[in-house]
Every structure is written in C-alpha cells, then in structure tokens.
Design a protein around this motif. Sequence first.
Motif, short mmCIF file in Angstrom:
data_model
loop_
_atom_site.label_atom_id
_atom_site.label_comp_id
_atom_site.label_asym_id
_atom_site.label_seq_id
_atom_site.Cartn_x
_atom_site.Cartn_y
_atom_site.Cartn_z
N ILE A 138 11.56 -0.75 5.60
CA ILE A 138 12.41 -1.36 6.63
C ILE A 138 12.38 -2.89 6.52
CG2 ILE A 138 12.67 -1.62 9.14
CD1 ILE A 138 11.33 1.26 9.32
N ASN B 161 6.85 -7.38 10.70
CA ASN B 161 7.18 -6.00 10.30
C ASN B 161 6.01 -5.26 9.66
OD1 ASN B 161 9.15 -3.79 9.19
ND2 ASN B 161 8.13 -4.63 7.37
N TYR C 147 -2.74 4.17 14.87
CA TYR C 147 -1.38 3.64 14.82
C TYR C 147 -0.80 3.49 16.23
CZ TYR C 147 3.52 3.21 13.34
OH TYR C 147 4.81 2.78 13.13
N ASN D 271 8.64 -6.18 0.90
CA ASN D 271 8.87 -5.74 -0.47
C ASN D 271 9.40 -4.31 -0.55
OD1 ASN D 271 6.03 -5.58 0.45
ND2 ASN D 271 5.82 -4.21 -1.32
N ARG D 272 9.24 -3.55 0.55
CA ARG D 272 9.76 -2.18 0.54
C ARG D 272 10.09 -1.75 1.97
NH1 ARG D 272 5.11 1.52 1.34
NH2 ARG D 272 3.20 0.29 1.32
N THR E 169 11.00 6.20 4.95
CA THR E 169 10.34 5.22 4.07
C THR E 169 9.04 5.87 3.59
OG1 THR E 169 9.09 4.35 5.93
CG2 THR E 169 11.21 3.27 5.46
N ARG F 296 2.48 -8.78 0.12
CA ARG F 296 1.06 -9.02 -0.16
C ARG F 296 0.84 -9.50 -1.58
NH1 ARG F 296 -2.43 -4.12 2.44
NH2 ARG F 296 -0.72 -2.77 1.81
N ASP G 268 -0.33 -12.01 2.96
CA ASP G 268 -1.10 -10.89 3.50
C ASP G 268 -1.46 -11.30 4.92
OD1 ASP G 268 -3.17 -9.16 4.34
OD2 ASP G 268 -3.73 -8.76 2.25
N VAL G 269 -0.96 -10.55 5.90
CA VAL G 269 -1.12 -10.97 7.30
C VAL G 269 -2.56 -10.85 7.81
CG1 VAL G 269 1.29 -10.47 7.87
CG2 VAL G 269 -0.46 -8.72 8.28
N VAL H 108 12.44 6.59 10.31
CA VAL H 108 13.17 6.14 9.13
C VAL H 108 12.48 6.68 7.87
CG1 VAL H 108 13.90 4.09 7.84
CG2 VAL H 108 13.88 4.03 10.34
P1 NAP Z 1 6.22 1.07 4.70
O1 NAP Z 1 7.33 1.61 3.90
O2 NAP Z 1 4.88 1.70 4.64
O3 NAP Z 1 6.09 -0.51 4.38
C1 NAP Z 1 5.08 -1.25 5.00
C2 NAP Z 1 5.16 -2.67 4.49
O4 NAP Z 1 4.10 -3.44 5.13
C3 NAP Z 1 4.92 -2.79 2.97
O5 NAP Z 1 5.73 -3.82 2.46
C4 NAP Z 1 3.44 -3.18 2.90
O6 NAP Z 1 3.09 -3.90 1.72
C5 NAP Z 1 3.39 -4.12 4.11
N1 NAP Z 1 2.01 -4.44 4.50
C6 NAP Z 1 1.00 -3.58 4.80
N2 NAP Z 1 -0.13 -4.28 5.07
C7 NAP Z 1 0.19 -5.59 4.94
C8 NAP Z 1 -0.54 -6.79 5.08
N3 NAP Z 1 -1.85 -6.80 5.39
N4 NAP Z 1 0.10 -7.98 4.88
C9 NAP Z 1 1.41 -7.99 4.56
N5 NAP Z 1 2.15 -6.89 4.37
C10 NAP Z 1 1.54 -5.69 4.56
O7 NAP Z 1 6.61 1.06 6.26
P2 NAP Z 1 8.05 1.09 6.98
O8 NAP Z 1 8.37 2.49 7.33
O9 NAP Z 1 9.01 0.27 6.25
O10 NAP Z 1 7.65 0.39 8.37
C11 NAP Z 1 8.02 -0.95 8.69
C12 NAP Z 1 7.72 -1.17 10.16
O11 NAP Z 1 8.43 -0.22 10.96
C13 NAP Z 1 6.24 -0.99 10.51
O12 NAP Z 1 5.87 -1.93 11.51
C14 NAP Z 1 6.20 0.41 11.09
O13 NAP Z 1 5.11 0.60 11.95
C15 NAP Z 1 7.53 0.45 11.82
N6 NAP Z 1 8.02 1.82 12.09
C16 NAP Z 1 8.38 2.64 11.07
C17 NAP Z 1 8.88 3.92 11.37
C18 NAP Z 1 9.33 4.87 10.28
O14 NAP Z 1 9.74 5.99 10.61
N7 NAP Z 1 9.30 4.48 9.03
C19 NAP Z 1 8.99 4.34 12.71
C20 NAP Z 1 8.61 3.47 13.72
C21 NAP Z 1 8.14 2.19 13.40
P3 NAP Z 1 2.48 -3.15 0.40
O15 NAP Z 1 3.66 -2.67 -0.39
O16 NAP Z 1 1.70 -4.24 -0.27
O17 NAP Z 1 1.61 -2.02 0.88
#
Ligand code: NAP
Length: 235
Positions: free
Chosen positions: A17, A90, A159, A14-15, A194, A37, A63-64, A192
């Motif tokens: 990456i 993801n 993490y 939903n938001r 986010t 979720r 919800d995973v 990234v």
């Molecule tokens: P984000 O903006 O915080 O988004 C996280 C997403 O995961 C949201 O849609 C959130 O849903 C969802 N989520 C959390 N708990 C969940 C659950 N129990 N069931 C289903 N969905 C759930 O994070 P992001 O930056 O896009 O990161 C995406 C991936 O890239 C993650 O695996 C992160 O570890 C990885 N990553 C990110 C970065 C970075 O710099 N951003 C760097 C390395 C790796 P809600 O909206 O409901 O909370």
Amino acid sequence: MSTTAPVSLVTGANRGIGRETARQLAALGHTVLLCARRREDAEQAVAELAPTVAGTLLPRRLDVTEADGVRGLARSTQTEFGRLDVLVNNAAVNYDTARRAVSADLDEVRRTLETNLFGAWRTAQAFLPLLRRSAHPRLVNVSSESGSLEHMSGGTPAYGISKAALNALTRKLADELRAERILVNAVCPGWVATDMGGPGGGPVEQGAAGIVWAATLPDSGPTGGFFRDGEPLAW
Ligand code: NAP
C-alpha cells in the motif's frame, strides 16, 4: 532541490500500500520521498514507478525503528526542501493472526510496537518542524480497523493493540496540532491483497486512495478522525 510542488514522504513505500500511495501522490504532481528500509529497494521502486507519473519520486533509506536515521532524514529534507507538506506513516509489521493475548510473547509485542507505534511517533516528532513550515500540512497514520476498540475481539494481539495505540496517538497529535492547522488523521485502507493482507483482499489502488484522500484534504478538512474510503470509522 527547491520545488513549488507539494513535498510528501511515505514510509515503507517499496511494496504494498505504501508503494501505491507514493505512486498516486506522485501522479498528482507531488514530489515524493519514497522510503524503504533498504536503499536498493527504494531505488528499484522509484525506477519502476517514475516513468508512469507526472511528479518526482526520490528514493530514500528509512528504517522507522532507527532514531538517528529518522532524524538524519529530517535534517537532509530540511536542507533540500525546507519543509514537508505530507507525512504518511505507513510502515508496519506483524499481522499476528495466529497469536492470542492470553499467551502472546511480549518481546514480539514490544518489537511490533517499536515499528507500528513508536516508528510512526518518532517520525512524526522528527518531521514536525518541517510540517510546521508547510502552508497545508497533513499527517496520515495508516491504521487498521483491527485497532478499533468498538470492534475489538480476541486474537491478533500485537498488531491490534499497536493500531489501537496508533489511533490514540492520532487523537493526541491532532488535538495538540489543531491550532497550527496541521490536519492529522488515521486511515484504514481496508483489507488489501498485499504481502501483509494476503490473497482475497481488495486492490492496492483502492486502499491507497483512502490514504491519498487524507493526505490531500482541503484546509477545511477534518482532523483527529479515523476513516476508510473517506468515510468515518468507529474508534
Ligand atoms: P506490507 O505489504 O507488509 O508492507 C509493509 C511495508 O512496511 C514494507 O515496505 C516494509 O519494508 C515496511 N516496513 C516494515 N518495517 C519497517 C521499518 N522498521 N521501517 C521502515 N519500513 C518498514 O504491508 P501493507 O499491506 O502494504 O500495509 C501497509 C499499511 O497498511 C500498514 O500500516 C498496515 O498495517 C496497513 N493495513 C494493511 C491492511 C491489508 O489488508 N494489507 C489492512 C489494514 C491496514 P520491507 O520490505 O523492508 O519489509
């Protein structure tokens, strides 16, 4: 709804990456189950993205951390499509940069593992029968260089350890599924901008592109690897 287009599922789409990964897969013509979720969050993302892509985006609640819900979505996907071609694990939480391993609250660590490790693990297990019915199955675990043992330093304990464990799971699944030609890889999207990454990171388009690369590998592509932007990373 049967389709000849590849059927893909992205968790936490939903938001951030995940949303951009779903968009890029749909732009390639995939039918994408965009999971969130909250059902309304999935519906809103689909409403915003669908007019911009060639493929089909379908909102799904997932919800995973909820085993029954994960199994239920696998059952309904089986009924609807009979297979899954791409699974992108993801969803993740808790980039705990202010914490230290020496003093971390282990309940918080456990909650983090529940999403970042067990969430991906149970989703992979539940959808494996559907991936086995695909002609070109791909499983992508969205990881992070924070989980690299080679570059592991102090801080960000929940993490970092959750992503190291996710990397280990990637190796286990890849090896166990190699003979079935299911390609399983871990991808770091890089830093990234986010909600999780905060300001200063790169664009979501680039982070998601490395995930889409692993999700659309040819049959001769790698399995059991750890990549960023299509290039190998140290475990
Ligand atoms: P984000 O903006 O915080 O988004 C996280 C997403 O995961 C949201 O849609 C959130 O849903 C969802 N989520 C959390 N708990 C969940 C659950 N129990 N069931 C289903 N969905 C759930 O994070 P992001 O930056 O896009 O990161 C995406 C991936 O890239 C993650 O695996 C992160 O570890 C990885 N990553 C990110 C970065 C970075 O710099 N951003 C760097 C390395 C790796 P809600 O909206 O409901 O909370």
